[in-house]
Write a protein that holds these residues in place. Structure first.
Motif, PDB file in Angstrom:
ATOM      1  N   PRO A   2      21.228 -19.755 -57.534  1.00 43.90           N
ATOM      2  CA  PRO A   2      20.282 -20.821 -57.318  1.00 43.90           C
ATOM      3  C   PRO A   2      18.930 -20.464 -57.904  1.00 43.90           C
ATOM      4  O   PRO A   2      18.493 -19.324 -57.853  1.00 43.90           O
ATOM      5  CB  PRO A   2      20.212 -20.918 -55.784  1.00 43.90           C
ATOM      6  CG  PRO A   2      21.489 -20.363 -55.318  1.00 43.90           C
ATOM      7  CD  PRO A   2      21.835 -19.291 -56.297  1.00 43.90           C
ATOM      8  N   ASN A   3      18.244 -21.447 -58.380  1.00 45.49           N
ATOM      9  CA  ASN A   3      17.007 -21.200 -59.105  1.00 45.49           C
ATOM     10  C   ASN A   3      15.822 -21.728 -58.320  1.00 45.49           C
ATOM     11  O   ASN A   3      15.862 -22.809 -57.756  1.00 45.49           O
ATOM     12  CB  ASN A   3      17.054 -21.902 -60.462  1.00 45.49           C
ATOM     13  CG  ASN A   3      18.345 -21.597 -61.176  1.00 45.49           C
ATOM     14  OD1 ASN A   3      18.605 -20.446 -61.459  1.00 45.49           O
ATOM     15  ND2 ASN A   3      19.171 -22.597 -61.426  1.00 45.49           N
ATOM     16  N   GLU A 116      18.107 -26.247 -59.504  1.00 45.63           N
ATOM     17  CA  GLU A 116      18.878 -26.067 -58.276  1.00 45.63           C
ATOM     18  C   GLU A 116      19.916 -27.163 -58.049  1.00 45.63           C
ATOM     19  O   GLU A 116      21.091 -26.883 -57.797  1.00 45.63           O
ATOM     20  CB  GLU A 116      17.927 -26.013 -57.081  1.00 45.63           C
ATOM     21  CG  GLU A 116      17.195 -24.682 -56.983  1.00 45.63           C
ATOM     22  CD  GLU A 116      16.038 -24.747 -56.009  1.00 45.63           C
ATOM     23  OE1 GLU A 116      15.472 -25.837 -55.817  1.00 45.63           O
ATOM     24  OE2 GLU A 116      15.706 -23.691 -55.439  1.00 45.63           O
ATOM     25  N   GLY A 175      24.110 -26.858 -50.555  1.00 41.68           N
ATOM     26  CA  GLY A 175      22.910 -26.872 -51.378  1.00 41.68           C
ATOM     27  C   GLY A 175      22.424 -28.271 -51.669  1.00 41.68           C
ATOM     28  O   GLY A 175      21.210 -28.532 -51.669  1.00 41.68           O
ATOM     29  N   HIS A 179      18.764 -29.460 -50.492  1.00 43.58           N
ATOM     30  CA  HIS A 179      17.809 -29.999 -51.469  1.00 43.58           C
ATOM     31  C   HIS A 179      17.181 -31.281 -50.951  1.00 43.58           C
ATOM     32  O   HIS A 179      15.987 -31.547 -51.179  1.00 43.58           O
ATOM     33  CB  HIS A 179      18.525 -30.242 -52.796  1.00 43.58           C
ATOM     34  CG  HIS A 179      17.608 -30.517 -53.937  1.00 43.58           C
ATOM     35  ND1 HIS A 179      17.132 -31.784 -54.224  1.00 43.58           N
ATOM     36  CD2 HIS A 179      17.061 -29.699 -54.881  1.00 43.58           C
ATOM     37  CE1 HIS A 179      16.352 -31.730 -55.285  1.00 43.58           C
ATOM     38  NE2 HIS A 179      16.278 -30.477 -55.700  1.00 43.58           N
ATOM     39  N   LEU A 186      15.834 -24.916 -48.560  1.00 44.76           N
ATOM     40  CA  LEU A 186      16.313 -24.316 -49.803  1.00 44.76           C
ATOM     41  C   LEU A 186      16.065 -22.812 -49.836  1.00 44.76           C
ATOM     42  O   LEU A 186      16.909 -22.053 -50.310  1.00 44.76           O
ATOM     43  CB  LEU A 186      15.637 -24.979 -51.007  1.00 44.76           C
ATOM     44  CG  LEU A 186      16.258 -26.281 -51.500  1.00 44.76           C
ATOM     45  CD1 LEU A 186      15.414 -26.866 -52.625  1.00 44.76           C
ATOM     46  CD2 LEU A 186      17.684 -26.056 -51.971  1.00 44.76           C
ATOM     47  N   THR A 190      19.024 -20.167 -50.251  1.00 43.90           N
ATOM     48  CA  THR A 190      19.001 -19.273 -51.406  1.00 43.90           C
ATOM     49  C   THR A 190      19.127 -17.818 -50.973  1.00 43.90           C
ATOM     50  O   THR A 190      19.787 -17.013 -51.638  1.00 43.90           O
ATOM     51  CB  THR A 190      17.705 -19.481 -52.211  1.00 43.90           C
ATOM     52  OG1 THR A 190      17.649 -20.824 -52.679  1.00 43.90           O
ATOM     53  CG2 THR A 190      17.639 -18.533 -53.401  1.00 43.90           C
TER      54      THR A 190
END
Length: 312
Positions: A2-3, A116, A175, A179, A186, A190
């Protein structure tokens, strides 16, 4: 993986049929800045150079030798079942035939780091994004972002395991929900990915073993996580993990240990919204903290830990 969101530079989607781009982080005076891309691309296998295949072979042989007795049995068995070898960079379409028959997962080629929500959506639909390009020879020991070797060697084998494959899909669905809830949720989610999928350890009858992709694809951390006296090794606890910060630029200060992949799946089944509400506004724990309530496998010495604060 995940970013993070925030001040990262975003590239727009490129709908053209041009050759896939190599989208990498940008070096700035403040360090590496993530660059995101949403494109799904065909693997340009014919364009890999002899050097690319040599990098794959070098990393593959080194890690497989190193992981015997260190990686989980499930990981090694799954990687063998996929037919990965050091002979050449694997072809995604050939691996997809094996994955489809085992667990229904599919690899999709991407140009680099994904936003994400895009990443979560892929996982929720049993698609795993694999960066099409591989690191350069001078980057054998460290790369600041995922590349083909990290994604393919580190992540993909355990998608052959039915329980872990279901966990990854459940994580993706979670996720998407997180979000929509907001940034705090988040962050919590993460951290779960970081301390399980990327840097998780598993307890086997013959001792602790590695299953996290960030470890199995790293020579140094494969040794450090099991053999160094510095890090903590703590039993898996969902809420504890969601409150624990981590470092992205050094070996981990703490590793969390699962008893089985079934334990991960069971932890993921409940709706996380009550948990997010309970965690909202609570202070997070430093990456190297050991709590009185922890099930401690090993209390680390802390030797060599970076003094700077944790990142996430």
């Amino acid at each position: 993986m995940p970013n993070g969101t925030g001040s990262a530079y975003h590239r727009p989607m490129n709908p053209s049929n041009n050759a896939p781009r190599r989208v990498e982080h940008q070096q700035t005076d403040k360090g590496y800045v993530p660059v995101y891309t949403t494109d799904v691309v065909a693997q340009p296998w014919a364009s890999y150079t002899a050097t690319d295949h040599e990098v794959w072979a070098t990393l593959f042989r080194r890690q497989r030798e190193l992981l015997v007795g260190r990686a989980s049995d499930e990981f090694l068995v799954a990687q063998d079942a996929m037919g990965m070898t050091p002979d050449a960079i694997p072809k995604f379409d050939e691996l997809n035939k094996v994955l489809a028959g085992a667990t229904g997962w599919e690899l999709v080629g991407v140009e680099g780091l994904l936003p994400e929500l895009t990443f979560f959506d892929h996982l929720a639909h049993r698609r795993f994004p694999v960066t099409w390009w591989i690191r350069k020879p001078e980057q054998l020991d460290y790369l600041a972002e995922p590349d083909l070797f990290h994604d393919l060697f580190g992540h993909v084998p355990l998608l052959m395991n039915p329980v872990f494959a279901d966990y990854m899909q459940a994580y993706g669905r979670g996720g998407v929900k997180a979000h929509a809830i907001g940034p705090e949720a988040l962050v919590n989610l993460t951290r779960l990915y970081w301390y399980t999928v990327e840097f998780g350890l598993i307890k086997q009858a013959d001792g602790l073993r590695i299953y996290g992709s960030g470890i199995v694809s790293s020579k140094g951390e494969s040794i450090y996580c099991l053999e160094s006296a510095a890090p903590n090794r703590i039993g898996f606890d969902l809420e504890r993990i969601m409150r624990t910060r981590y470092r992205i630029d050094t070996f981990q200060k703490t590793y969390f240990v699962i008893d089985s992949f079934e334990q991960l799946m069971d932890a993921t089944r409940p709706d996380f919204r009550p948990l997010y509400a309970r965690l909202a506004g609570q202070e997070s724990y430093p990456a190297g903290a050991v709590l009185e309530t922890d099930a401690v496998h090993t209390r680390g010495s802390g030797e060599g830990w970076a003094d700077a604060g944790d990142d996430v």
